[in-house]
Write an enzyme that holds these catalytic residues in place. Structure first.
Site, mmCIF file in Angstrom:
data_model
loop_
_atom_site.group_PDB
_atom_site.id
_atom_site.type_symbol
_atom_site.label_atom_id
_atom_site.label_comp_id
_atom_site.label_asym_id
_atom_site.label_seq_id
_atom_site.Cartn_x
_atom_site.Cartn_y
_atom_site.Cartn_z
ATOM 1 N N TRP A 23 0.830 -1.085 0.467
ATOM 2 C CA TRP A 23 0.140 0.130 0.054
ATOM 3 C C TRP A 23 1.130 1.457 0.206
ATOM 4 C CZ3 TRP A 23 -0.515 3.577 3.876
ATOM 5 C CH2 TRP A 23 -1.531 4.549 4.258
ATOM 6 N N HIS A 24 2.156 0.991 0.544
ATOM 7 C CA HIS A 24 2.602 2.676 0.591
ATOM 8 C C HIS A 24 3.307 2.660 -0.815
ATOM 9 C CE1 HIS A 24 2.568 2.090 5.737
ATOM 10 N NE2 HIS A 24 2.831 3.151 5.030
ATOM 11 N N GLY A 25 3.709 1.757 -1.399
ATOM 12 C CA GLY A 25 4.507 1.892 -2.798
ATOM 13 C C GLY A 25 4.550 0.851 -3.280
ATOM 14 N N PHE A 73 2.070 7.817 -1.864
ATOM 15 C CA PHE A 73 1.457 7.459 -1.256
ATOM 16 C C PHE A 73 0.399 7.666 -1.847
ATOM 17 C CE2 PHE A 73 4.464 7.631 2.638
ATOM 18 C CZ PHE A 73 5.776 6.554 2.022
#
Length: 475
Positions: A323-325, A475
């Site tokens: 999800w972060h990258g 993000f």
């Protein structure tokens, strides 16, 4: 538009607050919504129409879901979730998957794929999570759906939380979307302004100073780094991302309080944690709770057998990393934290209890190494950097290059602010101060003076420096 930019601080924010405070109560949502649309349009005009269309479709689907019965409710739920996840997947992960498919094809002897790179809209991850939480909260009966489409759009698009959180779940502010009179007080506005200035100072006076040197160190080839410099870069980034991210959360929470919204806390002195399990109870709290309630518990939570529980933990944190990258180093970062969460349950928590407060040190070291995976541009670069931190290779004893007194002072200041809450009395004082909503005349005068000082120092830095990174664009 970055909160710490001159455009936002000198033009957008004063103009918005003036209109918002002057507007009658029934028009405040209108002012907030128009400002939020302008705020997003400034940095993502090309995507505004698409985002608005997705908000309209979600609103209609949820209204239908609320009126439907039995299995039909689930159909509308699935449609809404698929729509939102597909939109996130396309914009955030299409390039990642195509790059990897192309690399596999080249390894097998095929020609590389060519495609037009998909541009990542700012804040799409937070935007998507809040649409999902609205859908799921209504489906579970936690809250009834909003009757007004414009109130729903305001919940999704509200500019203080749009680009870097905190992730505000629908039920947390459902009532405030229609009535904020209980929080429309002078004390709340003073507390909000104070919180905003704390966040601004954390961002520009600490995070930016450390980030400039961290960027310089991470831009070097790992093979050139002495061990001490590699650790210095990792520690500088460790403090940078905390003061930057928590600073943005403070600014969002402060802006919310100025408007009469009570956003949830997002950070609670994470570097005094005595285990990685505790770290994730203190770091990005709203994301951790979202993952727990909407992923971990539906997978079985703590009710399953130990082997399944460990798989669930690892799955959730790998997804959190992704999800972060959209890169392998983010997946590795999530897997790394998932591993230590499993090790905590297996034996580390028992060991840390014996160490007492000393367990803060190994937890911090584990966190620092993890941030290298997060900061590096590639997984190979991260592994090479970590190998230098471990002393693998040549030139391990070379002296540190010169760094300014400002950098060293800021690094020490960051460490003091990060660890001083390890003293329970200080942590309780921090919590009381930040949560306060009523002030005596003396306390109000003191807070006003501190706010003015932080404003002057922060503005001085912003005007005099060109280094003001925005680290959440991925993000």
């Amino acid at each position: 538009m970055v909160f710490s930019s001159t455009l936002f601080l000198f033009y957008f924010l004063p103009g918005f607050l003036l209109l918002y405070f002057l507007a009658p109560a029934r028009f405040k949502n209108v002012v907030a919504l128009v400002a939020s649309l302008l705020f997003y349009a400034w940095g993502g005009l090309n995507f505004l129409a698409l985002f608005l269309a997705s908000v309209v479709i979600n609103f209609v689907l949820i209204r239908f879901m609320d009126k439907a019965q039995n299995w039909q409710k689930r159909i509308y739920l699935i449609l809404s979730i698929v729509l939102n996840v597909a939109m996130l997947f396309y914009f955030k992960y299409a390039n990642f998957f195509l790059e990897n498919v192309s690399a596999l094809g080249e390894a097998a002897g095929s020609s590389p794929l060519t495609w037009e790179k998909v541009v990542l809209p700012i804040g799409i991850s937070f935007f998507t999570f809040e649409k999902l939480t609205y859908t799921i909260d209504v489906y579970r009966g936690v809250n009834k759906p909003l009757r007004s489409f414009w109130d729903f759009m305001l919940y999704i698009m509200l500019f203080p939380k749009m680009i870097a959180g905190p992730i505000v779940r629908f039920h947390e502010i459902a009532d405030q979307l229609t009535d904020r009179t209980a929080f429309d007080t002078v004390d709340q506005k003073l507390a909000g302004l104070f919180r905003f200035m704390i966040g601004l100072a954390k961002k520009v006076l600490i995070a930016n100073v450390l980030g400039e040197q961290a960027d310089a160190i991470f831009s070097l080839s790992p093979a050139e780094l002495p061990v001490a410099q590699a650790w210095l870069g990792a520690v500088a980034y460790t403090f940078q991302i905390y003061f930057d991210f928590s600073g943005y959360s403070d600014m969002a929470i402060g802006l919310g309080r100025l408007m009469g919204f009570q956003f949830p806390e997002n950070f609670n002195n994470p570097y005094i944690s005595r285990s990685i399990t505790e770290f994730w109870q203190r770091w990005h709290i709203t994301l951790g709770r979202w993952m727990r309630d909407y992923l971990y518990i539906p997978l079985g939570g703590n009710r399953v057998k130990p082997a399944r529980l460990y798989v669930n933990l690892w799955t959730v944190f790998i997804l959190s990393g992704f999800w972060h990258g959209a890169a392998w180093n983010f997946i590795a970062w999530g897997a790394y934290h998932g591993l230590f969460l499993v090790l905590d349950r297996l034996f580390l928590l028992r060991l840390y209890r014996k160490l007492g407060a000393l367990s803060i040190l190994p937890t911090f070291v584990i966190t620092v190494v993890g941030w290298v995976l997060f900061r590096a541009e590639t997984l190979a670069g991260a592994l090479a950097y970590v190998s230098r931190m471990l002393g693998l290779g040549v030139n391990i004893t070379a002296a540190l290059p010169y760094y300014t007194r400002e950098f060293w002072f800021t690094l020490v200041l960051a460490a003091v602010f990060s660890f001083m809450a390890a003293l329970p009395r200080i942590e309780r004082w921090e919590i009381r101060t930040l949560a306060a909503s009523h002030f005596s005349v003396r306390a109000a005068a003191g807070i006003t003076a501190v706010t003015a000082l932080l404003l002057l120092l922060s503005m001085g830095y912003i005007v005099g420096s060109s280094f003001n990174p925005f680290i959440y664009f991925r993000f």
